[in-house]
Design an enzyme around this catalytic site. Structure first.
Site, PDB file in Angstrom:
ATOM      1  N   GLU A 154       6.637  73.312  64.835  1.00 30.00           N
ATOM      2  CA  GLU A 154       6.052  72.359  65.762  1.00 30.00           C
ATOM      3  C   GLU A 154       6.161  72.824  67.209  1.00 30.00           C
ATOM      4  O   GLU A 154       5.265  72.567  68.023  1.00 30.00           O
ATOM      5  CB  GLU A 154       6.727  71.001  65.597  1.00 30.00           C
ATOM      6  N   GLY A 180      13.179  62.780  58.486  1.00 26.32           N
ATOM      7  CA  GLY A 180      11.992  61.946  58.412  1.00 26.32           C
ATOM      8  C   GLY A 180      11.003  62.621  57.481  1.00 26.32           C
ATOM      9  O   GLY A 180      10.911  63.845  57.463  1.00 26.32           O
ATOM     10  N   HIS A 237       4.293  62.978  62.647  1.00 21.35           N
ATOM     11  CA  HIS A 237       4.464  64.393  62.262  1.00 21.35           C
ATOM     12  C   HIS A 237       3.123  65.125  62.268  1.00 21.35           C
ATOM     13  O   HIS A 237       2.958  66.146  61.603  1.00 21.35           O
ATOM     14  CB  HIS A 237       5.086  64.532  60.865  1.00 21.35           C
TER      15      HIS A 237
END
Length: 386
Positions: A370, A198, A166
């Site tokens: 992201e 996650g 991440h």
């Protein structure tokens, strides 16, 4: 010759899915996006990631977007594992692709899908392709944080170390938190909690990662939707002896049948909270275990950083769970950490401070992005190489 209106296509290939977004890096405009699911599954009609790209193009055309006409600047690929060799985004050539393929042993669910997707995308789109690695932000970890206490020759031979994951999100969010506070990222000590299906935590000093909860694989660390997070390493041998499980079966158990799902029977945190509100005892235990592990890492990183200036919640659960944020910070006033009840309870999609005015530690909720981060890193690299 490129201009600031040309989009970047961001591709995130999972083992059986393909998420995509068409993003203009300079403005952050999301022109289109979606997900192709059940890739390779019986009856799905999408045999592999090459077929998924065809399906993506079909879906985009249905939404009025013709990829042949948008003048793509580049394609940015999320690659989960960069191993010890990739600490920055890189333009993909055959040698890079071969190396990503070789790293599949470290990310068997993720890197093979990325390789297949990259191969197909290079056939489809005659533009530069860039790999942006989940592990890159954590390549800065000091040796004492990245080294496992196993024989050094074994670790070197098999590339065993803490890599973290991440990273694109942690890097984006730590900078965005500094922007929110109008302070230089270089002067801040931050703990970032990326909490989705996650989950991972990071300690960031001056914009540089110094520790993180995930390790050699994304299994280590916090309790997740279906992943156990930290367990006694001896559990594998114990389950082999006592339950007759193979190593592969234990690995599947800890990755796919544990975490919130294993404790409560559900892996959607919203459903967990509904059951919690209804008085479900298993949901209560699962919630408490999640909170305990989070507080454990916050305390550890406070010690490693010598104090913190900012505690940041991000990703789907971190951005949306009022109850979790309240529980994680409850009773931490002695450490300078508190949330204002009204601020914490206010719903918003914007980055915001939820701690009281004058609090020694700023507690913030900062949405991650992201896809935009990958698009901007891709555009920057392609621009430098032009």
């Amino acid at each position: 010759m490129t201009d600031a209106t040309q989009p970047v296509l961001v591709l995130n290939a999972g083992s059986s899915s393909l998420k995509y977004q068409l993003v203009v890096p300079e403005t952050g405009e999301k022109q289109a996006g979606g997900t192709v699911e059940r890739i390779g599954e019986a009856g799905s009609g999408v045999a592999d990631h090459a077929a998924a790209l065809e399906q993506m193009a079909t879906d985009l055309r249905a939404d009025g977007v013709d990829l042949a006409a948008v003048r793509l600047r580049a394609v940015g690929h999320r690659v989960v594992h960069g191993g010890p060799g990739f600490s920055e985004p890189v333009v993909i050539d055959d040698a890079v692709l071969d190396r990503v393929r070789e790293l599949s042993a470290l990310a068997p669910l993720h890197n093979p899908a990325a390789v297949t997707c990259i191969e197909a995308a290079r056939e489809h789109f005659d533009v530069p392709h860039v790999a942006v690695f989940d592990t890159a932000f954590f390549s800065s970890l000091p040796p004492e944080a990245s080294t496992y206490a196993v024989p050094a020759d074994l670790a070197e031979r098999h590339s065993i170390r803490r890599y973290g994951f991440h990273g694109t999100s942690h890097q984006w969010v730590s900078q965005a938190a500094a922007d929110l506070l109008d302070r230089p990222v270089g002067e801040l000590r931050q703990v970032v909690l990326h909490l989705g299906n996650g989950c991972s935590a990071s300690a960031v000093r001056g914009g540089v990662a110094v520790d993180t909860s995930m390790g050699l694989t994304p299994l280590q660390g916090l309790v997740m939707g279906t992943r156990s997070g930290d367990v006694d390493p001896g559990l594998h041998a114990y389950l082999g002896r006592e339950a007759g499980l193979t190593l592969e079966e234990v690995d599947t158990l800890l990755n796919k049948r544990s975490g919130v799902l294993g404790l409560s029977g559900v892996n959607d945190f919203r459903e967990l909270e509904d059951r919690l509100a209804a008085g479900d005892a298993d949901a209560r235990l699962a919630f408490d275990v999640v909170v305990h592990r989070l507080r454990h890492y916050i305390g550890a990183y406070l010690a490693i950083l010598g104090g913190i200036d900012v505690l940041v919640f991000t990703a789907g659960i971190g951005e949306n769970s009022v109850a979790l944020r309240a529980a994680v910070t409850e009773g931490l006033e002695g450490l300078g950490i508190a949330v204002d009840r009204a601020r914490n309870g206010a719903r918003s999609r914007q980055a915001r401070v939820i701690s009281p005015d004058g609090s020694p530690v700023v507690v913030a909720v900062v949405p991650t992005n992201e896809e935009l981060a990958i698009a901007r890193q891709t555009a920057e690299l392609v621009g430098r190489d032009a």
